[in-house]
Design a protein around this motif. Structure first.
Motif: not given
Ligand code: BTN
Length: 238
Positions: A22-25, A56, A58-59, A114, A117-118
């Motif tokens: 996964k990648e942020d956004y 997504l 990322k926390e 959740k 970490d996402y």
């Protein structure tokens, strides 16, 4: 940020949840969903013409987890702001914790999940889709009100871009400003309601403000009580 587009999928939330690396956004957008999911195990009807998307977040481990508890409210704020910029004449309201209403009907819903970490932020907006049958009593689409045809993808992108700005605003200590605006648009204020929470508990009372903590304040038998989460049914539209 990658964008995955589908003509049809089971659920954009499920797609991102199961996606490896996964990648942020990262964002998933679908024209229709055959198993669109709402909160509390409800189904989200996903006919062509609506906006169905998930992205997504990322926390950030440098930020206290409690700060993320208000995420649904910050997303609700971003939706309000986006809708107001598209249709400034319409009076969109925020229904704690996750919905946008107009003319006493739901126009948009948010499902935050959740995975590792996402956070997976799933949003459904009734835009050009026709609401049929029983659902017409509780839901409405923007197009039905304005008789316009909306550009779905443009709206999705502006919701995400607004959310990025609003999240930074929130993390930079501006929660009180966001809260003030949510309370200006608090759909539940002054309404007689019944809240179902925990496992099968129910209370009835009058909706008050959304508290600084992000909880909803309800007046029950003359006393103010705070609620973290729960399903709200309006019993009287004062
Ligand atoms: C609710 O109001 O109960 C939440 C509805 C959330 C629906 C959206 S549509 C896109 C994303 N994928 C899903 O399966 N659900 C969310």
């Amino acid at each position: 940020m990658r964008i995955f587009k589908f003509k049809e999928i089971d659920s954009t939330n499920k797609f991102l949840k199961e996606m490896k690396e996964k990648e942020d956004y990262d964002t998933a957008i679908a024209e229709t969903q055959v198993m669109g999911r709402g909160r509390r195990g409800n189904k989200w009807s996903s006919e062509k013409g609506g906006a169905y998307f998930s992205f997504l977040l990322k926390e950030d481990k440098n930020i206290a987890f409690e700060e993320y508890m208000k995420l649904p409210l910050v997303i609700g704020y971003s939706l309000l702001k986006t809708f107001e910029s598209i249709e400034p004449e319409l009076n969109f309201m925020f229904k704690w914790t996750n919905d946008i209403y107009i003319f006493d009907k739901k126009i948009s819903g948010i499902l935050v999940e959740k995975s590792e970490d996402y956070f997976i932020i799933g949003i459904g907006i009734n835009l050009n889709n026709e609401i049929k049958g029983e659902a017409e009593n509780t839901a409405v689409s923007m197009g039905k009100i304005t008789l316009k045809e909306y550009k779905i993808e443009e709206i999705i992108i502006s919701v995400i871009e607004n959310f990025k700005k609003d999240l930074a605003f929130y993390f930079n200590g501006n929660w009180d400003k966001i809260l003030f605006e949510l309370n200006e648009k608090n759909y539940l204020l002054g309404k007689d309601l019944c809240i179902e929470y925990g496992s099968g508990k129910k209370e009835t009372g009058k909706g008050l403000n959304i508290h600084r903590s992000g909880q909803l304040e309800i007046e029950i038998s003359g006393e103010k009580k705070l609620f973290n989460a729960g399903e709200i049914h309006i019993t009287k539209n004062n």
